[in-house]
Scaffold this motif. Structure first.
Motif, PDB file in Angstrom:
ATOM      1  N   SER A  75       0.821  -1.206   0.000  1.00  0.00           N
ATOM      2  CA  SER A  75       0.000   0.000   0.000  1.00  0.00           C
ATOM      3  C   SER A  75       0.856   1.258   0.000  1.00  0.00           C
ATOM      4  O   SER A  75       0.575   2.222  -0.726  1.00  0.00           O
ATOM      5  CB  SER A  75      -0.923  -0.007   1.225  1.00  0.00           C
ATOM      6  OG  SER A  75      -1.720   1.163   1.263  1.00  0.00           O
ATOM      7  N   GLY A  79       0.977   3.842  -2.966  1.00  0.00           N
ATOM      8  CA  GLY A  79       0.629   5.232  -2.688  1.00  0.00           C
ATOM      9  C   GLY A  79       1.699   6.181  -3.197  1.00  0.00           C
ATOM     10  O   GLY A  79       1.390   7.261  -3.741  1.00  0.00           O
ATOM     11  N   LEU A 153      -6.094  -1.399  -3.077  1.00  0.00           N
ATOM     12  CA  LEU A 153      -6.932  -0.256  -3.437  1.00  0.00           C
ATOM     13  C   LEU A 153      -8.385  -0.562  -3.103  1.00  0.00           C
ATOM     14  O   LEU A 153      -8.888  -1.645  -3.421  1.00  0.00           O
ATOM     15  CB  LEU A 153      -6.812   0.047  -4.934  1.00  0.00           C
ATOM     16  CG  LEU A 153      -5.490   0.663  -5.424  1.00  0.00           C
ATOM     17  CD1 LEU A 153      -5.508   0.774  -6.940  1.00  0.00           C
ATOM     18  CD2 LEU A 153      -5.256   2.026  -4.795  1.00  0.00           C
ATOM     19  N   SER A 154      -9.053   0.393  -2.467  1.00  0.00           N
ATOM     20  CA  SER A 154     -10.463   0.225  -2.173  1.00  0.00           C
ATOM     21  C   SER A 154     -11.295   0.489  -3.431  1.00  0.00           C
ATOM     22  O   SER A 154     -10.791   1.021  -4.424  1.00  0.00           O
ATOM     23  CB  SER A 154     -10.886   1.183  -1.059  1.00  0.00           C
ATOM     24  OG  SER A 154     -10.808   2.533  -1.512  1.00  0.00           O
ATOM     25  N   ASP A 156     -13.611   2.694  -3.782  1.00  0.00           N
ATOM     26  CA  ASP A 156     -13.693   4.143  -3.993  1.00  0.00           C
ATOM     27  C   ASP A 156     -12.425   4.686  -4.643  1.00  0.00           C
ATOM     28  O   ASP A 156     -12.484   5.576  -5.503  1.00  0.00           O
ATOM     29  CB  ASP A 156     -13.940   4.867  -2.665  1.00  0.00           C
ATOM     30  CG  ASP A 156     -15.333   4.623  -2.118  1.00  0.00           C
ATOM     31  OD1 ASP A 156     -16.219   4.234  -2.905  1.00  0.00           O
ATOM     32  OD2 ASP A 156     -15.539   4.800  -0.901  1.00  0.00           O
ATOM     33  N   GLU A 157     -11.260   4.150  -4.237  1.00  0.00           N
ATOM     34  CA  GLU A 157      -9.997   4.602  -4.824  1.00  0.00           C
ATOM     35  C   GLU A 157      -9.899   4.194  -6.292  1.00  0.00           C
ATOM     36  O   GLU A 157      -9.433   4.977  -7.134  1.00  0.00           O
ATOM     37  CB  GLU A 157      -8.827   4.031  -4.020  1.00  0.00           C
ATOM     38  CG  GLU A 157      -8.666   4.658  -2.650  1.00  0.00           C
ATOM     39  CD  GLU A 157      -7.624   3.965  -1.805  1.00  0.00           C
ATOM     40  OE1 GLU A 157      -7.041   4.616  -0.922  1.00  0.00           O
ATOM     41  OE2 GLU A 157      -7.392   2.757  -2.010  1.00  0.00           O
ATOM     42  N   SER A 160     -12.104   6.492  -8.220  1.00  0.00           N
ATOM     43  CA  SER A 160     -11.530   7.829  -8.333  1.00  0.00           C
ATOM     44  C   SER A 160     -10.436   7.862  -9.402  1.00  0.00           C
ATOM     45  O   SER A 160     -10.406   8.772 -10.255  1.00  0.00           O
ATOM     46  CB  SER A 160     -10.951   8.269  -6.987  1.00  0.00           C
ATOM     47  OG  SER A 160     -10.382   9.555  -7.071  1.00  0.00           O
ATOM     48  N   LEU A 161      -9.546   6.869  -9.385  1.00  0.00           N
ATOM     49  CA  LEU A 161      -8.484   6.806 -10.396  1.00  0.00           C
ATOM     50  C   LEU A 161      -9.062   6.563 -11.785  1.00  0.00           C
ATOM     51  O   LEU A 161      -8.572   7.127 -12.781  1.00  0.00           O
ATOM     52  CB  LEU A 161      -7.484   5.708 -10.039  1.00  0.00           C
ATOM     53  CG  LEU A 161      -6.645   5.925  -8.775  1.00  0.00           C
ATOM     54  CD1 LEU A 161      -5.750   4.719  -8.519  1.00  0.00           C
ATOM     55  CD2 LEU A 161      -5.801   7.189  -8.886  1.00  0.00           C
ATOM     56  N   TRP A 198      -8.822  13.298  -4.232  1.00  0.00           N
ATOM     57  CA  TRP A 198      -7.969  12.171  -3.835  1.00  0.00           C
ATOM     58  C   TRP A 198      -7.123  12.543  -2.625  1.00  0.00           C
ATOM     59  O   TRP A 198      -6.985  11.776  -1.679  1.00  0.00           O
ATOM     60  CB  TRP A 198      -7.095  11.763  -5.012  1.00  0.00           C
ATOM     61  CG  TRP A 198      -6.109  10.678  -4.676  1.00  0.00           C
ATOM     62  CD1 TRP A 198      -4.870  10.825  -4.126  1.00  0.00           C
ATOM     63  CD2 TRP A 198      -6.288   9.267  -4.854  1.00  0.00           C
ATOM     64  NE1 TRP A 198      -4.263   9.603  -3.957  1.00  0.00           N
ATOM     65  CE2 TRP A 198      -5.105   8.629  -4.395  1.00  0.00           C
ATOM     66  CE3 TRP A 198      -7.313   8.483  -5.372  1.00  0.00           C
ATOM     67  CZ2 TRP A 198      -4.943   7.250  -4.438  1.00  0.00           C
ATOM     68  CZ3 TRP A 198      -7.146   7.104  -5.399  1.00  0.00           C
ATOM     69  CH2 TRP A 198      -5.987   6.505  -4.939  1.00  0.00           C
ATOM     70  N   SER A 201      -9.163  12.894   0.614  1.00  0.00           N
ATOM     71  CA  SER A 201      -9.713  11.647   1.161  1.00  0.00           C
ATOM     72  C   SER A 201      -8.667  10.783   1.840  1.00  0.00           C
ATOM     73  O   SER A 201      -9.006   9.824   2.530  1.00  0.00           O
ATOM     74  CB  SER A 201     -10.376  10.829   0.033  1.00  0.00           C
ATOM     75  OG  SER A 201      -9.403  10.415  -0.915  1.00  0.00           O
ATOM     76  N   ASP A 202      -7.385  11.119   1.663  1.00  0.00           N
ATOM     77  CA  ASP A 202      -6.313  10.292   2.214  1.00  0.00           C
ATOM     78  C   ASP A 202      -5.261  11.206   2.823  1.00  0.00           C
ATOM     79  O   ASP A 202      -4.511  11.871   2.108  1.00  0.00           O
ATOM     80  CB  ASP A 202      -5.700   9.431   1.105  1.00  0.00           C
ATOM     81  CG  ASP A 202      -4.741   8.373   1.651  1.00  0.00           C
ATOM     82  OD1 ASP A 202      -4.153   8.606   2.723  1.00  0.00           O
ATOM     83  OD2 ASP A 202      -4.592   7.322   1.005  1.00  0.00           O
ATOM     84  N   ALA A 205      -1.683  10.273   1.756  1.00  0.00           N
ATOM     85  CA  ALA A 205      -1.405  10.682   0.378  1.00  0.00           C
ATOM     86  C   ALA A 205      -1.190  12.182   0.302  1.00  0.00           C
ATOM     87  O   ALA A 205      -0.325  12.665  -0.431  1.00  0.00           O
ATOM     88  CB  ALA A 205      -2.561  10.265  -0.534  1.00  0.00           C
TER      89      ALA A 205
END
Length: 226
Positions: A75, A79, A153-154, A156-157, A160-161, A198, A201-202, A205
């Motif tokens: 992860s 990231g 990766l979730s 939602d991720e 988003s990507l 993005w 939300s993190d 990141a």
């Protein structure tokens, strides 16, 4: 993360049966079997049945710890890669829209506040910009393809990507076929919004992205000094 009671129950069944079998053999041997040799044999079997759940539970726990550590490493590495790609994408967008000045996390957020008209009036897309966009899009697509089923990766991720990839593709197609600056500006605004979302939300990141910004600015300063 939702806990599936049915899966937990099914996983416990072999352990429960093993313990129950060991206890039953031990009780039966104690009360009904009087031959010492048979008693020792059955007691050994009983002890094995009782120890099996402990061995497998320890194995599962050790495997869980190793998997969690490996997942965290994957992860973190992933990231880092995504942050680098998003930084490259930000730099390309700034170049296309003619933005000057120091790139900071605040200025990145301010990019999302620019109007479509403002972006369109300053927009200049070159062949180098298009090639850079294609490379970033393909790299992001590879990231998703390789990590969809890893759990790193979730959902939602991934979504988003995928949205960023879609907007980049639409921007490239718009420039290649119609060259409508206002529509292209809309895609650029959407891309910028996805990047800031993005980061928001993190927290990790966001911190790493700011670190990359600092490193990029330091590198540019050194190059300019030369």
């Amino acid at each position: 993360m939702a806990i599936n009671i049915r899966d937990i129950f099914l996983k416990m069944i072999p352990y429960v049966l093993s313990v129950a079998g060991g206890l039953i053999l031990f009780v039966v041997t104690k009360d009904e079997v009087h031959n010492p040799n048979v008693t020792d044999l059955i007691n050994n079997i009983s002890a094995s049945l009782l120890s099996i759940p402990l061995v497998f539970l320890l194995y599962d726990y050790s495997n869980f710890l190793v998997s969690r550590r490996l997942k965290k490493t994957l992860s973190d590495n992933l990231g880092d890669k995504i942050s680098v790609l998003l930084l490259k994408l930000t730099m390309v967008i700034r170049q296309m829209t003619g933005q000057r000045g120091k790139l900071t996390f605040t200025s990145l957020n301010n990019m999302g506040d620019l109007s479509i008209s403002h972006i369109a009036s300053h927009l200049k897309i070159t062949d180098n910009s298009v090639n850079a966009l294609r490379e970033i899009r393909d790299d992001l697509d590879t990231v998703i393809y390789k990590n969809t089923n890893t759990g790193v990766l979730s959902a939602d991720e991934i979504q988003s990507l995928s949205s960023i990839i879609r907007e980049i593709s639409q921007l490239i197609n718009e420039h290649s076929f119609r060259k409508n600056k206002r529509i292209a500006a809309k895609y650029i605004k959407n891309i910028t919004g996805h990047i800031t979302d993005w980061m928001d939300s993190d927290a990790f990141a966001s911190m790493h992205f700011q670190q990359l910004l600092g490193d990029a600015m330091t590198e540019n300063t050194v190059q300019n000094a030369k």
